[in-house]
Design an enzyme around this catalytic site. Sequence first.
Site, short mmCIF file in Angstrom:
data_model
loop_
_atom_site.label_atom_id
_atom_site.label_comp_id
_atom_site.label_asym_id
_atom_site.label_seq_id
_atom_site.Cartn_x
_atom_site.Cartn_y
_atom_site.Cartn_z
N GLY A 1 -4.96 6.78 9.12
CA GLY A 1 -4.21 8.00 9.35
C GLY A 1 -2.73 7.69 9.49
O GLY A 1 -2.34 6.57 9.84
N LYS B 1 -10.10 -7.18 5.60
CA LYS B 1 -9.69 -7.17 7.00
C LYS B 1 -10.32 -8.32 7.79
O LYS B 1 -9.66 -8.97 8.59
CB LYS B 1 -10.05 -5.82 7.63
CG LYS B 1 -9.16 -4.69 7.10
CD LYS B 1 -9.73 -3.33 7.46
CE LYS B 1 -8.81 -2.20 7.01
NZ LYS B 1 -9.47 -0.87 7.13
N VAL C 1 1.67 7.27 5.54
CA VAL C 1 2.12 6.38 6.60
C VAL C 1 3.65 6.26 6.58
O VAL C 1 4.31 6.33 7.62
CB VAL C 1 1.45 4.99 6.48
CG1 VAL C 1 1.95 4.06 7.59
CG2 VAL C 1 -0.06 5.12 6.55
N GLY C 2 4.22 6.10 5.39
CA GLY C 2 5.67 5.98 5.28
C GLY C 2 6.38 7.20 5.86
O GLY C 2 7.39 7.08 6.57
N THR C 3 5.85 8.37 5.57
CA THR C 3 6.45 9.60 6.10
C THR C 3 6.37 9.60 7.63
O THR C 3 7.34 9.96 8.32
CB THR C 3 5.72 10.83 5.53
OG1 THR C 3 5.85 10.80 4.11
CG2 THR C 3 6.30 12.13 6.07
N GLU D 1 -11.26 8.34 -0.34
CA GLU D 1 -10.46 8.58 -1.53
C GLU D 1 -11.35 9.05 -2.67
O GLU D 1 -12.57 8.94 -2.63
CB GLU D 1 -9.76 7.27 -1.95
CG GLU D 1 -9.23 6.54 -0.76
CD GLU D 1 -7.87 5.94 -1.01
OE1 GLU D 1 -7.29 6.16 -2.09
OE2 GLU D 1 -7.37 5.25 -0.12
N CYS E 1 6.60 6.00 0.54
CA CYS E 1 6.79 7.20 1.35
C CYS E 1 5.56 8.11 1.22
O CYS E 1 5.68 9.31 0.97
CB CYS E 1 8.08 7.91 0.95
SG CYS E 1 8.63 9.12 2.17
#
Lengths: 423, 423
Positions: free
Chosen positions: A299, A202, A13-15, A187, A10
């Site tokens: 984001g 990626k 991104v989770g939020t 970060e 959470c």
Amino acid sequence: MSVKIALLGCGTVGTAVATMLQEQNGDFAERAGDTLELIGIAVRDLDAPRDPAIDRSLLTDDVDGLMAGADIVIELIGGIEPARTHVLNAIRGGATVVTGNKALLAAHGPEIYEAAAEADVDVYYEAAVAGAVPVVYGLRESLAGDRVESVLGIVNGTTNFILDEMETAGLSFDEALKKAQDLGFAEADPTADVDGHDAAAKIAILASLAFHTRVSIEDVPTTGIRAITAEDIAAAKRDGYAIKLLAIARRRDAGIELSVEPTLVPHDHPLAAVRGSFNSVVIEASGAGRLMFYGRGAGGAPTASAVLSDVVAGASHRVHGGRAPRELTYADLPILAREDSIASYRIDFAVEDRTGVLTRLSGAFADSGVSIAAVRQMQEEGGARLTVTTHEARTADVDAALAAITSADYVKEVLQVMRVEGS
Amino acid sequence: MSVKIALLGCGTVGTAVATMLQEQNGDFAERAGDTLELIGIAVRDLDAPRDPAIDRSLLTDDVDGLMAGADIVIELIGGIEPARTHVLNAIRGGATVVTGNKALLAAHGPEIYEAAAEADVDVYYEAAVAGAVPVVYGLRESLAGDRVESVLGIVNGTTNFILDEMETAGLSFDEALKKAQDLGFAEADPTADVDGHDAAAKIAILASLAFHTRVSIEDVPTTGIRAITAEDIAAAKRDGYAIKLLAIARRRDAGIELSVEPTLVPHDHPLAAVRGSFNSVVIEASGAGRLMFYGRGAGGAPTASAVLSDVVAGASHRVHGGRAPRELTYADLPILAREDSIASYRIDFAVEDRTGVLTRLSGAFADSGVSIAAVRQMQEEGGARLTVTTHEARTADVDAALAAITSADYVKEVLQVMRVEGS
């Protein structure tokens, strides 16, 4: 009935996923064929402060208990463990898995795909590469009727932001990194981004999809952007290039060539114009020609958009039947070592300012089978600077030429070696 | 066992489809789960000259007989009839349909989608919009977890080529059209392209997908590019704009706004840089933000690539189960008339060169509730030219202001009215 969704993690991104699920559930229910019900959010710390949009009664620290009741598990923990264990448990329990975890897939993809095939469940991971930019869909589905020749991407927004700031504002690497950190684009520990590991993960995922061959992060020769100076960027700009951290996967006769390294991109190439923290991927396919995808690579909301498209697809399959495309490894192409990759290079030499230098230097390239496309000589204090741009050549041959040249007395120093892409 | 494919039409795209099916069938079989078998190609004239890659023993003029044995029917005839009848017959016979026919879908989509729902078969049409650019996949699948706010596209390569030639080579419309025809980018009868009907059909299809609402070509207010002069383009360029034939579908509070018309696009907008016959679509979604897709919108191989991705998806569903996303019309949003659409406009007036003109003219805009963003006055022989750029306003209000202004004695002529997009 409803499709029951467990969210692991959470953070940002989770939020965003939880919020968008709540706000747009009417739409998603129409698209998937049934209501999507968020049955719980697994977090490490139940008491940590959360966005007020998060219904705290959904929070739990019992991951296995939560997953036991779920049709779809969204993994947004990141990193290898415990994410790997949870994803494997979810699959074995029969849940559809949606993940944005590029590190996990680049390192343990085959184990996860095999478990999913055995359990006959779907694994989705659009959010793992380039955020909202639908390049996983592009390769898995919309190019399923074509032969991919190459994938070139700016897939790390942090490094693109830094290089762009260095180019447009003339900042040093350290200043640009600091600015990226202040703005939340980098970060506190920027290693994974600036040293290229994130981009390597990626491109490993994209190369696997493009070439139907297992590619892992260890297969990708990787160089980050720490050594790039504002002067390098200004010099490149004067010559008509932008310096971009390109992730490259390309089909060659002998196999798949992979690379993540700072690369000179001509100004008329669409990737040269990618600004700030945007991501962009250019795919060349034999039928389609050149396709470009462009958008936000990171984001909360953009990544949540990618996660939720996968959730809707997975839910639709649970309601109506059907399966996501499986991992395909039938092509099983050889993966080329860096030495066997083919590229143009631009090389700056500091040389003695005397006659015959250019002849001897170009002779050394010719002896190694490397053909020179352009040479430029500039007088500098105490000597001269020679810039050589090669035609496409085997990297091992360029290395051999450089080894011969650096041992010669007319060359003072190899100042820089950088890969060059065509238009 | 194999998946049996009937191809209707053997023009440029049909020939490319047949060729790629033959050359890459090993790949397609792996991706779809079974071999794809081209069982026949329906043509009008069995004796017409064909590309030597076409196996003439596959040619037939018995469409119904061919379709009776097919799992997948690829319709590449174009136009409304007989394509519509064949597509409906294929669906009722239980075949998956893949079509590149935008005119058919924009005019008879609902009839076709309903027949497909009733027969429980898939209809695919990636090739109908923007050729190889996977914008149908983008809207149907990769944005299924998001809310689309707008779709802006350069979806007609012919008109983009013409406008680009007018801008870069200074050609007149007629000269640029002639060049497009000579190069095969425009047809002998260029009406569908230059008058905007082709773009209108495509944006109707995209708007239906983006907003889950039935949109037909009749809903799209359409203006082509015949009236654009090289001087218009040069003047726009001086002011920082490109003139593009934009196809627009945008969510407004009151409903869906639609438009195909020559539009001023600022040079820093990604669509301003789309050159030649390329296509590009910019989608804004509430989570994803701005996404751009770019590639070849026409031509045999690029369109065949889109057709074959649909064929592989359809074949995979026949082998493994599952269905393509169905037509969704649940949102059923109102479709706004041109008068209710909201836009900025740039308007050129020829005015009397006397005091008070600007005051009266800006008063007329204010009386209609239209706010002015910028004004510029230039002296010309026998008067002055005033260029007014409005803020976003209801088109009906701008029309009312113009009606009031043209009836006034200080204005000699409204020289041009053109829509302006923001960055």
